[in-house]
Scaffold this motif. Structure first.
Motif, mmCIF file in Angstrom:
data_model
loop_
_atom_site.group_PDB
_atom_site.id
_atom_site.type_symbol
_atom_site.label_atom_id
_atom_site.label_comp_id
_atom_site.label_asym_id
_atom_site.label_seq_id
_atom_site.Cartn_x
_atom_site.Cartn_y
_atom_site.Cartn_z
ATOM 1 N N GLU A 1 -6.186 12.703 2.806
ATOM 2 C CA GLU A 1 -5.106 11.737 2.599
ATOM 3 C C GLU A 1 -5.727 10.382 2.293
ATOM 4 N N VAL A 2 -5.160 9.685 1.318
ATOM 5 C CA VAL A 2 -5.692 8.405 0.871
ATOM 6 C C VAL A 2 -4.552 7.395 0.832
ATOM 7 N N VAL A 3 -4.854 6.128 1.100
ATOM 8 C CA VAL A 3 -3.879 5.055 0.958
ATOM 9 C C VAL A 3 -4.359 4.169 -0.190
ATOM 10 N N TYR A 4 -3.485 3.991 -1.171
ATOM 11 C CA TYR A 4 -3.799 3.197 -2.356
ATOM 12 C C TYR A 4 -3.098 1.850 -2.286
ATOM 13 N N GLU A 5 -3.668 0.863 -2.960
ATOM 14 C CA GLU A 5 -2.968 -0.399 -3.164
ATOM 15 C C GLU A 5 -1.988 -0.167 -4.308
ATOM 16 N N ALA A 6 -0.734 -0.525 -4.074
ATOM 17 C CA ALA A 6 0.284 -0.348 -5.114
ATOM 18 C C ALA A 6 0.030 -1.355 -6.233
ATOM 19 N N VAL A 7 0.060 -0.879 -7.461
ATOM 20 C CA VAL A 7 -0.135 -1.736 -8.627
ATOM 21 C C VAL A 7 0.998 -1.491 -9.609
ATOM 22 N N LEU B 1 -5.153 14.720 -8.300
ATOM 23 C CA LEU B 1 -4.923 13.528 -9.095
ATOM 24 C C LEU B 1 -3.556 12.971 -8.712
ATOM 25 N N ASP B 2 -3.549 11.769 -8.146
ATOM 26 C CA ASP B 2 -2.313 11.114 -7.722
ATOM 27 C C ASP B 2 -1.891 10.090 -8.766
ATOM 28 N N THR B 3 -0.610 10.068 -9.088
ATOM 29 C CA THR B 3 -0.068 9.062 -9.997
ATOM 30 C C THR B 3 0.373 7.867 -9.169
ATOM 31 N N ILE B 4 -0.369 6.767 -9.285
ATOM 32 C CA ILE B 4 -0.026 5.527 -8.579
ATOM 33 C C ILE B 4 1.000 4.759 -9.407
ATOM 34 N N GLU B 5 0.727 4.600 -10.695
ATOM 35 C CA GLU B 5 1.642 3.962 -11.649
ATOM 36 C C GLU B 5 1.483 4.726 -12.968
ATOM 37 N N PRO B 6 2.531 5.462 -13.412
ATOM 38 C CA PRO B 6 2.408 6.303 -14.608
ATOM 39 C C PRO B 6 1.828 5.559 -15.803
ATOM 40 N N GLU B 7 0.936 6.250 -16.513
ATOM 41 C CA GLU B 7 0.269 5.759 -17.720
ATOM 42 C C GLU B 7 -0.579 4.522 -17.488
ATOM 43 N N PHE B 8 -0.924 4.250 -16.219
ATOM 44 C CA PHE B 8 -1.705 3.051 -15.930
ATOM 45 C C PHE B 8 -2.737 3.271 -14.823
ATOM 46 N N ALA B 9 -2.303 3.751 -13.654
ATOM 47 C CA ALA B 9 -3.212 3.864 -12.503
ATOM 48 C C ALA B 9 -3.053 5.208 -11.803
ATOM 49 N N TYR B 10 -4.210 5.824 -11.518
ATOM 50 C CA TYR B 10 -4.254 7.133 -10.888
ATOM 51 C C TYR B 10 -5.304 7.121 -9.782
ATOM 52 N N ALA C 1 6.919 9.429 -3.389
ATOM 53 C CA ALA C 1 6.926 8.699 -4.664
ATOM 54 C C ALA C 1 5.640 8.927 -5.463
ATOM 55 N N VAL C 2 4.602 9.449 -4.811
ATOM 56 C CA VAL C 2 3.319 9.694 -5.483
ATOM 57 C C VAL C 2 3.295 11.147 -5.965
ATOM 58 N N GLU C 3 3.278 11.318 -7.282
ATOM 59 C CA GLU C 3 3.172 12.662 -7.843
ATOM 60 C C GLU C 3 1.700 13.089 -7.785
ATOM 61 N N THR C 4 1.468 14.277 -7.261
ATOM 62 C CA THR C 4 0.106 14.795 -7.142
ATOM 63 C C THR C 4 -0.035 16.055 -7.983
ATOM 64 N N LEU C 5 -1.082 16.087 -8.795
ATOM 65 C CA LEU C 5 -1.382 17.243 -9.625
ATOM 66 C C LEU C 5 -2.756 17.789 -9.258
ATOM 67 N N ARG C 6 -2.915 19.088 -9.370
ATOM 68 C CA ARG C 6 -4.220 19.713 -9.132
ATOM 69 C C ARG C 6 -4.966 19.766 -10.467
ATOM 70 N N ALA C 7 -6.199 19.312 -10.448
ATOM 71 C CA ALA C 7 -7.052 19.327 -11.634
ATOM 72 C C ALA C 7 -8.305 20.134 -11.291
ATOM 73 N N ARG D 1 0.860 -1.181 0.000
ATOM 74 C CA ARG D 1 0.000 0.000 0.000
ATOM 75 C C ARG D 1 0.896 1.230 0.000
ATOM 76 N N ILE D 2 0.377 2.333 -0.560
ATOM 77 C CA ILE D 2 1.151 3.563 -0.626
ATOM 78 C C ILE D 2 0.235 4.743 -0.331
ATOM 79 N N SER D 3 0.717 5.650 0.484
ATOM 80 C CA SER D 3 -0.062 6.825 0.877
ATOM 81 C C SER D 3 0.046 7.918 -0.181
ATOM 82 N N SER D 4 -1.009 8.690 -0.312
ATOM 83 C CA SER D 4 -0.986 9.836 -1.227
ATOM 84 C C SER D 4 0.058 10.862 -0.790
ATOM 85 N N GLU D 5 0.483 10.786 0.474
ATOM 86 C CA GLU D 5 1.478 11.719 1.000
ATOM 87 C C GLU D 5 2.908 11.229 0.787
#
Length: 140
Positions: free
Chosen positions: A117-123, A100-109, A10-16, A3-7
């Protein structure tokens, strides 16, 4: 599963920005070059993984107007639009921001409200050959 935190750094965060899409719908306008245009990506909202097609053309910049239960639904824009539901439930107005958090570039956001703050499953993005096989099976 990791798991990986939005904070996490390694997680790039962009404002949309939330924008109007037609008369009654909303969409997420994305920073230029942030997501691969024309592709269907995974979009995690409130812990659930959906699929979203990154749209955009000559008149419009990159945006996401829907999040759906499966990749085919995202390509066709069919089924329940989970993005629209979330934007309403989260009280995100037109002109407001989302992160918008980048979990895995070009695949999962991931998509979340500012200040949350959110915790994502790493993929990991599947190997290209596996992705092609999966795409072929979906198209059959």
């Amino acid at each position: 599963m990791d798991r990986i935190s939005s904070e996490n750094p390694a997680v790039e965060t962009l404002r949309a920005t939330v924008a109007r899409h037609g008369a009654r719908r909303k969409r997420i306008d994305l920073p230029e070059g942030s997501l691969p245009a024309g592709e269907v990506v995974r979009l995690v909202i409130d812990g659930t993984t959906y699929h979203a097609k990154v749209e955009g053309g000559f008149a419009d910049g990159p945006h996401v107007s829907g999040a759906y239960d499966g990749p085919d639904m995202a390509r066709e824009g069919s089924g329940t639009n989970r993005l629209g539901e979330w934007l309403e439930e989260a009280g995100r107005p037109v002109g407001g921001s989302v992160l918008l958090d980048t979990i895995e570039p070009e695949f999962a956001y991931g998509l979340r409200k500012p200040g949350e703050e959110v915790v994502y499953e790493a993929v990991e993005k599947p190997k290209e050959s596996l992705a092609n096989i999966a795409r072929d099976l979906e198209d059959s």
